[in-house]
Write a protein that holds these residues in place. Structure first.
Motif, PDB file in Angstrom:
ATOM      1  N   ALA A 191       1.146   0.052  -4.337  1.00  0.00           N
ATOM      2  CA  ALA A 191       1.549   1.054  -3.349  1.00  0.00           C
ATOM      3  C   ALA A 191       0.726   2.328  -3.494  1.00  0.00           C
ATOM      4  CB  ALA A 191       3.038   1.361  -3.504  1.00  0.00           C
ATOM      5  N   GLU A 192       0.450   2.730  -4.745  1.00  0.00           N
ATOM      6  CA  GLU A 192      -0.367   3.934  -4.960  1.00  0.00           C
ATOM      7  C   GLU A 192      -1.804   3.703  -4.512  1.00  0.00           C
ATOM      8  OE1 GLU A 192       0.680   6.761  -5.599  1.00  0.00           O
ATOM      9  OE2 GLU A 192       2.511   6.640  -6.787  1.00  0.00           O
ATOM     10  N   VAL A 193      -2.324   2.491  -4.700  1.00  0.00           N
ATOM     11  CA  VAL A 193      -3.673   2.188  -4.222  1.00  0.00           C
ATOM     12  C   VAL A 193      -3.725   2.296  -2.700  1.00  0.00           C
ATOM     13  CG1 VAL A 193      -5.400   0.357  -3.952  1.00  0.00           C
ATOM     14  CG2 VAL A 193      -4.371   0.784  -6.191  1.00  0.00           C
ATOM     15  N   ASP A 194      -2.685   1.807  -2.023  1.00  0.00           N
ATOM     16  CA  ASP A 194      -2.637   1.935  -0.566  1.00  0.00           C
ATOM     17  C   ASP A 194      -2.664   3.405  -0.152  1.00  0.00           C
ATOM     18  OD1 ASP A 194      -2.585  -0.772  -0.122  1.00  0.00           O
ATOM     19  OD2 ASP A 194      -0.423  -0.889   0.195  1.00  0.00           O
ATOM     20  N   ASP A 195      -1.854   4.224  -0.847  1.00  0.00           N
ATOM     21  CA  ASP A 195      -1.849   5.653  -0.529  1.00  0.00           C
ATOM     22  C   ASP A 195      -3.210   6.279  -0.812  1.00  0.00           C
ATOM     23  OD1 ASP A 195       0.781   5.481   0.225  1.00  0.00           O
ATOM     24  OD2 ASP A 195       1.591   6.425  -1.577  1.00  0.00           O
ATOM     25  N   GLY A 196      -3.792   5.916  -1.954  1.00  0.00           N
ATOM     26  CA  GLY A 196      -5.092   6.477  -2.312  1.00  0.00           C
ATOM     27  C   GLY A 196      -6.178   6.091  -1.336  1.00  0.00           C
ATOM     28  N   LEU A 197      -6.177   4.827  -0.887  1.00  0.00           N
ATOM     29  CA  LEU A 197      -7.205   4.385   0.050  1.00  0.00           C
ATOM     30  C   LEU A 197      -7.006   5.033   1.416  1.00  0.00           C
ATOM     31  CD1 LEU A 197      -9.643   2.714   0.721  1.00  0.00           C
ATOM     32  CD2 LEU A 197      -8.185   0.691   0.932  1.00  0.00           C
ATOM     33  N   THR A 198      -5.750   5.227   1.810  1.00  0.00           N
ATOM     34  CA  THR A 198      -5.492   5.945   3.051  1.00  0.00           C
ATOM     35  C   THR A 198      -6.077   7.353   2.995  1.00  0.00           C
ATOM     36  OG1 THR A 198      -3.451   4.703   3.467  1.00  0.00           O
ATOM     37  CG2 THR A 198      -3.666   6.828   4.575  1.00  0.00           C
ATOM     38  N   LEU A 199      -5.814   8.046   1.889  1.00  0.00           N
ATOM     39  CA  LEU A 199      -6.347   9.396   1.716  1.00  0.00           C
ATOM     40  C   LEU A 199      -7.866   9.389   1.619  1.00  0.00           C
ATOM     41  CD1 LEU A 199      -3.605  10.576  -0.758  1.00  0.00           C
ATOM     42  CD2 LEU A 199      -4.096  11.666   1.436  1.00  0.00           C
ATOM     43  N   LEU A 200      -8.423   8.348   0.999  1.00  0.00           N
ATOM     44  CA  LEU A 200      -9.878   8.224   0.909  1.00  0.00           C
ATOM     45  C   LEU A 200     -10.486   8.095   2.300  1.00  0.00           C
ATOM     46  CD1 LEU A 200     -11.883   7.965  -1.579  1.00  0.00           C
ATOM     47  CD2 LEU A 200     -11.915   5.532  -1.060  1.00  0.00           C
ATOM     48  N   HIS A 201      -9.879   7.264   3.157  1.00  0.00           N
ATOM     49  CA  HIS A 201     -10.371   7.143   4.532  1.00  0.00           C
ATOM     50  C   HIS A 201     -10.265   8.471   5.276  1.00  0.00           C
ATOM     51  CE1 HIS A 201     -11.260   2.930   4.598  1.00  0.00           C
ATOM     52  NE2 HIS A 201     -10.018   2.522   4.431  1.00  0.00           N
ATOM     53  N   ASN A 202      -9.266   9.281   4.931  1.00  0.00           N
ATOM     54  CA  ASN A 202      -9.103  10.598   5.565  1.00  0.00           C
ATOM     55  C   ASN A 202      -9.962  11.668   4.904  1.00  0.00           C
ATOM     56  OD1 ASN A 202      -7.204   9.833   7.548  1.00  0.00           O
ATOM     57  ND2 ASN A 202      -5.531   9.954   6.073  1.00  0.00           N
ATOM     58  N   MET A 203     -10.751  11.282   3.889  1.00  0.00           N
ATOM     59  CA  MET A 203     -11.613  12.189   3.130  1.00  0.00           C
ATOM     60  C   MET A 203     -10.837  13.334   2.491  1.00  0.00           C
ATOM     61  SD  MET A 203     -15.166  12.211   5.337  1.00  0.00           S
ATOM     62  CE  MET A 203     -15.930  10.651   5.832  1.00  0.00           C
ATOM     63  N   MET A 204      -9.620  13.020   2.075  1.00  0.00           N
ATOM     64  CA  MET A 204      -8.820  13.942   1.272  1.00  0.00           C
ATOM     65  C   MET A 204      -9.020  13.521  -0.183  1.00  0.00           C
ATOM     66  SD  MET A 204      -7.514  16.021   3.477  1.00  0.00           S
ATOM     67  CE  MET A 204      -6.298  16.864   2.480  1.00  0.00           C
ATOM     68  N   TYR A 205     -10.189  13.869  -0.718  1.00  0.00           N
ATOM     69  CA  TYR A 205     -10.634  13.268  -1.972  1.00  0.00           C
ATOM     70  C   TYR A 205      -9.820  13.706  -3.177  1.00  0.00           C
ATOM     71  CZ  TYR A 205     -14.636  11.619   0.705  1.00  0.00           C
ATOM     72  OH  TYR A 205     -15.431  10.984   1.628  1.00  0.00           O
ATOM     73  N   ILE A 206      -9.388  14.950  -3.212  1.00  0.00           N
ATOM     74  CA  ILE A 206      -8.605  15.425  -4.352  1.00  0.00           C
ATOM     75  C   ILE A 206      -7.284  14.666  -4.420  1.00  0.00           C
ATOM     76  CG2 ILE A 206      -7.357  17.412  -5.291  1.00  0.00           C
ATOM     77  CD1 ILE A 206      -9.583  19.191  -4.145  1.00  0.00           C
ATOM     78  N   GLU A 207      -6.593  14.567  -3.284  1.00  0.00           N
ATOM     79  CA  GLU A 207      -5.322  13.857  -3.240  1.00  0.00           C
ATOM     80  C   GLU A 207      -5.508  12.364  -3.476  1.00  0.00           C
ATOM     81  OE1 GLU A 207      -4.993  17.660  -1.072  1.00  0.00           O
ATOM     82  OE2 GLU A 207      -6.414  15.997  -1.027  1.00  0.00           O
ATOM     83  N   ALA A 208      -6.617  11.803  -2.986  1.00  0.00           N
ATOM     84  CA  ALA A 208      -6.894  10.380  -3.199  1.00  0.00           C
ATOM     85  C   ALA A 208      -7.055  10.093  -4.689  1.00  0.00           C
ATOM     86  CB  ALA A 208      -8.154   9.978  -2.445  1.00  0.00           C
ATOM     87  N   GLU A 209      -7.814  10.929  -5.377  1.00  0.00           N
ATOM     88  CA  GLU A 209      -8.008  10.714  -6.809  1.00  0.00           C
ATOM     89  C   GLU A 209      -6.675  10.767  -7.552  1.00  0.00           C
ATOM     90  OE1 GLU A 209     -10.687  12.387 -10.561  1.00  0.00           O
ATOM     91  OE2 GLU A 209     -10.784  13.400  -8.607  1.00  0.00           O
ATOM     92  N   ALA A 210      -5.807  11.688  -7.145  1.00  0.00           N
ATOM     93  CA  ALA A 210      -4.498  11.780  -7.785  1.00  0.00           C
ATOM     94  C   ALA A 210      -3.682  10.506  -7.569  1.00  0.00           C
ATOM     95  CB  ALA A 210      -3.743  12.988  -7.244  1.00  0.00           C
ATOM     96  N   ALA A 211      -3.724   9.949  -6.358  1.00  0.00           N
ATOM     97  CA  ALA A 211      -2.982   8.720  -6.072  1.00  0.00           C
ATOM     98  C   ALA A 211      -3.518   7.553  -6.896  1.00  0.00           C
ATOM     99  CB  ALA A 211      -3.051   8.397  -4.586  1.00  0.00           C
TER     100      ALA A 211
END
Length: 490
Positions: free
Chosen positions: A42-62
């Motif tokens: 589930a966290e990988v899904d959230d992280g990849l979603t944020l990665l696609h949105n180029m929210m890199y800081i939040e993606a790394e945290a997820a």
């Protein structure tokens, strides 16, 4: 816990150091199949979603949370490595980002991905962090090749297809060939969008593909929906403004960037994320085109008053460009000539010569247009030094843009000294060069278009018909620009 209070656009935001991205507000996410534990997946899904949105800081945290939930989750380390380089963003990763990304890639290399899909993605990120690359561009090319290979190996996976499109955009050639490649990538994304209409990466990368004058109309359907796909992601809120800036729809651009700036402040922690200043620069540009000078000035003052901006090229560019836009768009040449060389203390400007050049271009142009030749020459000398630094750093696009800025400053110096034909030749070269290389996505527009300045020069020489032709050509690239419209309606 640190509390930061920032006033922007007439509103006050209180930022708490522990604020995190409210994932429930991300309306469209991804469902990436992993072999990780349920919680980590589930966290990988959230992280990849944020990665696609180029929210890199939040993606790394997820992705970090995924690693905590399942230390054997290979995709968690893949995600951390991916979050620390930014394929489409200008500039290169910081030293800290390089270190974190490299560490994650090394951890990934010692793991065994549990599926062909995971292995293909792991191979792609490993290609970027391989030790034998000469520079960042070589790393990016290696990643792009491997990411496209992943899509070919697993053609049914939508995330593989989306990241393959991103890879092609990130390594597209410069000049007219880039438009052709972007159109081809857009064709692929259009098909993917029919299959997955809510996929954030497909929508986002399509906007990037169509962020140029010839293709802007193809980007409108994506610009109309992206903010609803990720209503809490600052970059997703901002991205449609790229298309609306291309079409000259200032009200939509301003509204989206206001929301983006608010979202960026709401998720900032120790530093104010670059998403904030990036949105402010676009807002300033929009307000200036609408004649709302006081609003633009207030936004710049509020931005400059913040003393903990994230250090990045995007941040440096906005902090350099927005203040000079205020002066140049209004024709305040003497004030531009008098600009202080001291720039915002947050930024190590020696690392960002392409951003610092904005100030010296403004000083040089302002001085030349007020017959202060000594100051103009000094500014041109500094632009030359910065240009040389860009070339040494491999910043070919920005070096060429600075060549155009130098031609402009030199052209107006020639005009001030009565060398009219030489001046026009210089300014025309600058305009042709700028039109050829286009604008970077980091900016809503050049701080003052060279073609528009050619119109100014022709107008001063009484060559009205030729001046009007230059202004119309400017509007063809940048619809609804206030200065060109005013010049044509004189």
């Amino acid at each position: 816990m640190q509390r930061i209070t920032i006033k922007t656009g007439g509103l006050v935001f209180a930022l708490l150091g522990a604020v995190s991205m409210p994932m429930s507000l991300i309306a469209a996410g991804v469902d990436f199949p992993t072999t990780c534990s349920t919680n980590a997946d589930a966290e990988v899904d959230d992280g990849l979603t944020l990665l696609h949105n180029m929210m890199y800081i939040e993606a790394e945290a997820a992705f970090g949370r995924a690693a905590e939930a399942d230390p054997d989750c290979a995709m968690a380390q893949w995600g951390i490595a991916m979050a620390n380089f930014h394929p489409l963003w200008p500039g290169t990763p910081s030293d800290d980002e390089k270190a974190r990304g490299t560490a994650a890639a090394e951890r990934l290399a010692n793991m065994t991905p549990g599926s062909d899909l995971e292995q293909a993605f792991a191979n792609a990120v490993a290609a970027f962090y391989a030790s034998d690359h000469a520079d960042y561009r070589a790393r990016l090319a290696a990643w792009a090749k491997a990411q496209q290979a992943a899509q070919e190996k697993i053609p049914e996976n939508i995330d593989a297809a989306a990241l393959s499109a991103l890879a092609r955009l990130a390594t597209a050639p410069s000049g007219p060939d880039r438009i052709e490649e972007n159109a081809r990538v857009g064709d692929v994304l259009d098909v993917l969008h029919k299959t997955a209409p809510d996929h954030p990466g497909v929508i986002h990368y399509a906007i990037h593909a169509y962020d140029n004058p010839p293709l802007k109309d193809r980007g409108l359907p994506y610009a109309e929906i992206y903010d609803t796909a990720a209503p809490a992601a600052a970059h997703a809120l901002h991205m449609p403004a790229h298309i609306f800036t291309r079409t000259g729809d200032w009200l939509k651009s301003i509204d989206l960037n206001r929301r983006s700036a608010e979202a960026a402040l709401g998720t900032s922690q120790d530093v104010v994320q670059t998403h904030y200043v990036h949105a402010i620069d676009y807002m300033v540009y929009g307000h200036l085109q609408m004649g709302d000078i006081a609003k633009a000035e207030r936004l710049v003052d509020e931005m400059l008053a913040i003393d903990n901006h994230q250090v990045s090229f995007g941040g440096a560019y906005a902090l350099a460009a927005s203040p000079v836009r205020l002066l140049l768009e209004q024709g305040q040449w003497a004030e531009a000539a008098a600009l202080s060389p001291a720039m915002h203390a947050t930024i190590p400007w020696e690392n960002f010569p392409q951003a610092a050049a904005m100030l010296w271009f403004a000083k040089g142009l302002g001085a030349a247009r007020t017959n202060d030749i000594a100051t103009a020459r000094a500014a041109a000398s500094e632009l030359t030094r910065l240009h040389d630094s860009m070339q040494k750093q491999g910043q070919d696009y920005w070096a060429r843009l600075t060549e155009g800025q130098l031609l402009t400053v030199e052209g107006w110096m020639e005009l001030a000294e009565g060398n009219n034909e030489v001046a026009l030749a210089q300014q025309k070269k600058a305009a042709d060069l700028e039109d050829e290389i286009g604008k970077s996505p980091v900016t809503p527009g050049h701080v003052l278009p060279a073609r528009e300045l050619l119109g100014d020069m022709l107008s001063e020489l009484g060559r009205t018909e030729e001046a009007d032709e230059a202004y119309r050509a400017t509007l063809a690239h940048s619809p609804n620009r206030a200065r060109s419209l005013a010049a044509l309606n004189r």
